[in-house]
Design a protein around this motif. Structure first.
Motif, PDB file in Angstrom:
ATOM      1  N   ARG A 176      43.497  52.169  34.435  1.00  0.00           N
ATOM      2  CA  ARG A 176      44.413  51.984  33.297  1.00  0.00           C
ATOM      3  C   ARG A 176      45.185  53.273  33.000  1.00  0.00           C
ATOM      4  NH1 ARG A 176      44.220  47.031  31.277  1.00  0.00           N
ATOM      5  NH2 ARG A 176      42.281  45.856  31.346  1.00  0.00           N
ATOM      6  N   ASP A 189      37.483  51.426  35.733  1.00  0.00           N
ATOM      7  CA  ASP A 189      38.600  50.731  35.100  1.00  0.00           C
ATOM      8  C   ASP A 189      39.436  51.649  34.216  1.00  0.00           C
ATOM      9  OD1 ASP A 189      37.780  48.459  36.388  1.00  0.00           O
ATOM     10  OD2 ASP A 189      36.984  47.471  34.602  1.00  0.00           O
ATOM     11  N   PHE A 224      46.208  44.651  37.054  1.00  0.00           N
ATOM     12  CA  PHE A 224      44.978  45.412  36.822  1.00  0.00           C
ATOM     13  C   PHE A 224      43.793  44.774  37.533  1.00  0.00           C
ATOM     14  CE2 PHE A 224      41.037  45.831  34.459  1.00  0.00           C
ATOM     15  CZ  PHE A 224      40.817  47.188  34.605  1.00  0.00           C
ATOM     16  N   ARG A 225      43.657  43.450  37.419  1.00  0.00           N
ATOM     17  CA  ARG A 225      42.531  42.765  38.059  1.00  0.00           C
ATOM     18  C   ARG A 225      42.551  42.940  39.572  1.00  0.00           C
ATOM     19  NH1 ARG A 225      43.603  38.830  34.208  1.00  0.00           N
ATOM     20  NH2 ARG A 225      44.732  37.575  35.726  1.00  0.00           N
ATOM     21  N   GLY A 231      52.416  39.707  31.589  1.00  0.00           N
ATOM     22  CA  GLY A 231      51.644  40.897  31.284  1.00  0.00           C
ATOM     23  C   GLY A 231      51.182  41.610  32.538  1.00  0.00           C
ATOM     24  N   GLU A 232      50.376  42.634  32.344  1.00  0.00           N
ATOM     25  CA  GLU A 232      49.954  43.451  33.478  1.00  0.00           C
ATOM     26  C   GLU A 232      48.493  43.244  33.862  1.00  0.00           C
ATOM     27  OE1 GLU A 232      49.006  47.558  31.054  1.00  0.00           O
ATOM     28  OE2 GLU A 232      50.916  47.367  32.076  1.00  0.00           O
ATOM     29  N   GLU A 233      47.803  42.347  33.196  1.00  0.00           N
ATOM     30  CA  GLU A 233      46.390  42.141  33.493  1.00  0.00           C
ATOM     31  C   GLU A 233      46.160  41.619  34.902  1.00  0.00           C
ATOM     32  OE1 GLU A 233      43.557  43.101  31.774  1.00  0.00           O
ATOM     33  OE2 GLU A 233      45.154  44.186  30.737  1.00  0.00           O
ATOM     34  N   ASP A 234      47.093  40.831  35.438  1.00  0.00           N
ATOM     35  CA  ASP A 234      46.943  40.335  36.799  1.00  0.00           C
ATOM     36  C   ASP A 234      46.978  41.486  37.803  1.00  0.00           C
ATOM     37  OD1 ASP A 234      49.592  40.656  36.055  1.00  0.00           O
ATOM     38  OD2 ASP A 234      50.277  38.746  36.828  1.00  0.00           O
ATOM     39  N   SER A 275      41.638  46.600  40.318  1.00  0.00           N
ATOM     40  CA  SER A 275      40.234  46.807  39.965  1.00  0.00           C
ATOM     41  C   SER A 275      39.314  46.175  41.007  1.00  0.00           C
ATOM     42  CB  SER A 275      39.953  46.232  38.580  1.00  0.00           C
ATOM     43  OG  SER A 275      38.608  46.430  38.222  1.00  0.00           O
ATOM     44  N   ASP A 308      51.896  40.641  40.262  1.00  0.00           N
ATOM     45  CA  ASP A 308      52.336  40.659  38.867  1.00  0.00           C
ATOM     46  C   ASP A 308      52.986  39.343  38.456  1.00  0.00           C
ATOM     47  OD1 ASP A 308      52.725  41.726  36.328  1.00  0.00           O
ATOM     48  OD2 ASP A 308      54.651  42.597  36.831  1.00  0.00           O
TER      49      ASP A 308
END
Length: 104
Positions: free
Chosen positions: A86, A82, A69-70, A64-67, A73, A59
């Motif tokens: 989420r 996905d 999530f990636r 943000g939280e996209e890192d 995933s 993180d």
């Protein structure tokens, strides 16, 4: 000190407190998410704890939280979609907030 100064200090203290709670809740959510993903990956014990820690540290790559999530995933590619990841992130965000609020 004036009343205005007192109010300003109170608002600053509340801002710091709220930011601290958000940080703790996000880190807790990421740990819980890592534990969940570790279970799906067949990890247990120290290996699961180490994986959960790697999710928490992922993180810090970007805001943000996209890192996070990636990472999840990519690690769960082919096992879960996905949308489910989420949804689990949203569920665990609330769980983490509830846990943090009961601790203070």
């Amino acid at each position: 000190m004036t009343t205005f100064d007192d109010r300003e200090h109170a608002f600053e203290a509340k801002f710091v407190h709220d930011a601290d709670l958000v940080f703790k809740a996000e880190a807790r959510r990421n740990r819980l998410l890592g534990e969940w993903a570790a279970g799906l990956l067949g990890k247990s014990g120290d290996e699961a704890r180490s994986y959960a820690l790697s999710v928490v540290t992922s993180d810090y790559a970007e805001p943000g939280e996209e890192d996070v999530f990636r990472k999840i995933s990519a690690d769960l590619s082919g096992q879960i979609d996905d949308a489910a990841i989420r949804a689990k992130m949203a569920e665990l965000r609330q769980t983490a907030r509830d846990q943090i609020m009961t601790e203070i």
